[in-house]
Scaffold this active site. Structure first.
Site, short mmCIF file in Angstrom:
data_model
loop_
_atom_site.label_atom_id
_atom_site.label_comp_id
_atom_site.label_asym_id
_atom_site.label_seq_id
_atom_site.Cartn_x
_atom_site.Cartn_y
_atom_site.Cartn_z
CE LYS A 197 -77.09 -24.19 -3.70
NZ LYS A 197 -76.55 -23.19 -4.65
CB SER A 244 -75.35 -20.46 -1.75
OG SER A 244 -75.72 -20.72 -3.21
CB SER A 276 -73.65 -20.71 -5.61
OG SER A 276 -73.63 -19.72 -4.48
#
Ligand code: GLN
Length: 470
Positions: free
Chosen positions: A74, A149, A173
């Site tokens: 990420k 996310s 997330s």
């Protein structure tokens, strides 16, 4: 196509393939799946790094736990020399001067960083739609969001662009996108994985974790990235999380509670069906599954929204146009420089949270809401503590809903927040949890929650469920 990180390590160990071949395979997949928008930056040095690893192996270097395993990361985790943006214009050209501890550990174990995945801006969001750069599509149906996310991390694994991915989870997330993309997603107990080099959203809730196709890969990854780190005083004392496989683990006689007032939450039909199926499965495995009162759970999302905004507003103050990122050209004073820059580089959701957090922390009404939220957070933790004195796990659906069409919730942040109804309390109370898909393809997932640092048993139980679903 490799099924798991373990199968890659085995194949390289047995000289059936090389790290270079594996990496080339995944880079090709990334190229083929470009339209999904999983990655913001592909590591151009990945092949070279794989070749170097092959050369070292030839010279007799032993295979590490991630030997030749390509990992998607990420974009809020610092990678030395590799652009790290948090999907924000505030860091659009930022090249970190050092690696996050978890990246150092992946590299030491022989892992290859494939690239950086798209996300909601600074991890604030649930769909990738707050990213300043692109929207990620759900590989199971490209009209739907992949969740967020950790959006690109989920779509990368679900589409086969990576076998495992690092995500971060502040309120859900990792687990919510794992559920939307039919993957396993693991939020380790707070302190398991060092936060050094992971760009903070809300310090008391953030943990890095893993999205994968199987529980064994969650364990393998967290054994590598977890453990004490002197650079993060909130990291665990033990050198390693010590997660162990236990094929003879049995849920027989385990006590599992689920919220008695589940019907009070807005559950979509497919989610409810998967959840009921999950309860039946656990009962077949010999567990006692009973409804339990969690009176404070109904307030978890409100408490989370207040606490997350306050921590966000303080964490984001470092992005002021002085040290990091772009700066506006015209300003008369420092104040104006901050205001104009921050208005220009942050998207709407980030600005909304900074504004709300500043309001909650303001002295005008003596931080009334913030203090109240902290009290309810404690009450919720006490409720869980009392629960775990008698029970082994909590069971909930991971999300209350199915992945929604791209664009459908863009204008309603409150509805957008709802999908994390069941995940936020885990972060607020420092517990650990794993999201388990109930089927291949679109459908609901189970969230299994355990007490802080009971991660070993959590994953062993999840693995037994995985075996029974196969
Ligand atoms: N979607 C939630 C939020 O927007 C959770 C975010 C996260 O876990 N990073 O706050």
């Amino acid at each position: 196509m490799y099924k798991s990180a373990a199968s890659i390590v085995e194949a390289i160990k047995n000289k059936e393939t090389t790290a270079e071949q594996v990496t080339a395979y995944y880079l090709q997949k990334i190229e083929e799946n470009k339209d999904l928008g999983s990655f913001l930056t592909v590591n151009e040095k990945a092949l070279e790094e794989a070749r170097e690893l092959d050369a070292r192996l030839l010279q007799g270097e032993p295979c590490g736990a991630l030997c030749g395993v390509p990992v998607a990361v990420k974009d809020n985790v610092l990678t030395e020399g590799l652009r790290t943006t948090c999907a924000s214009n505030a860091l659009k050209d930022f090249i970190p001067p050092y690696d996050a501890t978890l990246i150092t550990r992946i590299k030491e174990a022989g892992g290859i960083i494939l690239g950086k995945t798209n996300m909601d801006e600074f991890a604030m969001g649930s769909s990738s739609e707050t990213s300043a750069f692109q929207i990620t599509k759900n590989p199971l149906d490209p009209n739907l969001v992949p969740g967020g996310s950790s959006s690109g991390s989920a779509s990368a694994v679900a589409s086969g662009e990576a076998v495992v991915a690092i995500g971060t989870d502040t309120g859900g997330s990792i687990r919510q996108p794992a559920s939307y993309c039919s993957l396993y997603g693991y939020y380790p107990s707070y302190g398991t994985v060092s936060r050094s080099g992971v760009i903070s959203m809300a310090n008391t809730l953030d943990q890095a974790g893993v999205l994968a196709n199987c529980v064994a890969d969650l364990r393998r990854m967290v054994n590598v990235i977890g453990g004490c780190d002197e650079k993060d005083p909130t990291s665990m004392r033990e050198a390693s999380p010590g997660l162990e496989e236990n094929p003879s683990y049995s849920l027989q006689g385990k006590r599992i509670g689920y919220p008695a007032n589940l019907d009070a939450f807005p559950l979509e039909t497919e989610v409810k069906e998967s959840f009921d199926k999950g309860i039946r499965l656990l009962e077949e495995l010999g567990a006692e599954v009973v409804p339990v009162e969690f009176p404070t759970l109904a307030y978890a999302l409100s408490v989370y929204n207040i606490i997350v905004a306050t921590e966000v507003s303080s964490n984001m103050s470092r992005f002021d146009g002085i040290v990091y990122g772009p700066r506006v050209d015209e300003y008369q004073s420092n104040d104006e420089l901050y205001k104009k820059t921050r208005s220009a580089v942050f998207g709407e959701e980030v600005q909304r949270r900074i504004a709300m957090g500043t309001l909650y922390l303001g002295s005008d009404d003596e931080q009334r809401l913030y203090k109240k939220a902290m009290k309810v957070r404690r009450k919720l933790a006490d409720e869980y503590r009392a629960f775990f004195a008698d029970y082994d796990f909590v069971l909930t659906p991971t999300t209350n809903d199915m992945p929604f069409p791209i664009g459908a919730r863009k204008d309603d942040p409150m509805v957008m927040y709802d999908s994390e109804l069941f995940t936020v309390s885990v972060n607020l109370c420092g517990l650990c949890a794993v999201s388990i898909p109930m089927q291949k393809g679109l459908g609901g997932s189970l969230q299994l929650i355990a007490e802080r640092f009971n991660d070993n048993e959590l994953l062993q139980a999840a693995e037994q469920i995985e075996r029974s679903l196969a």
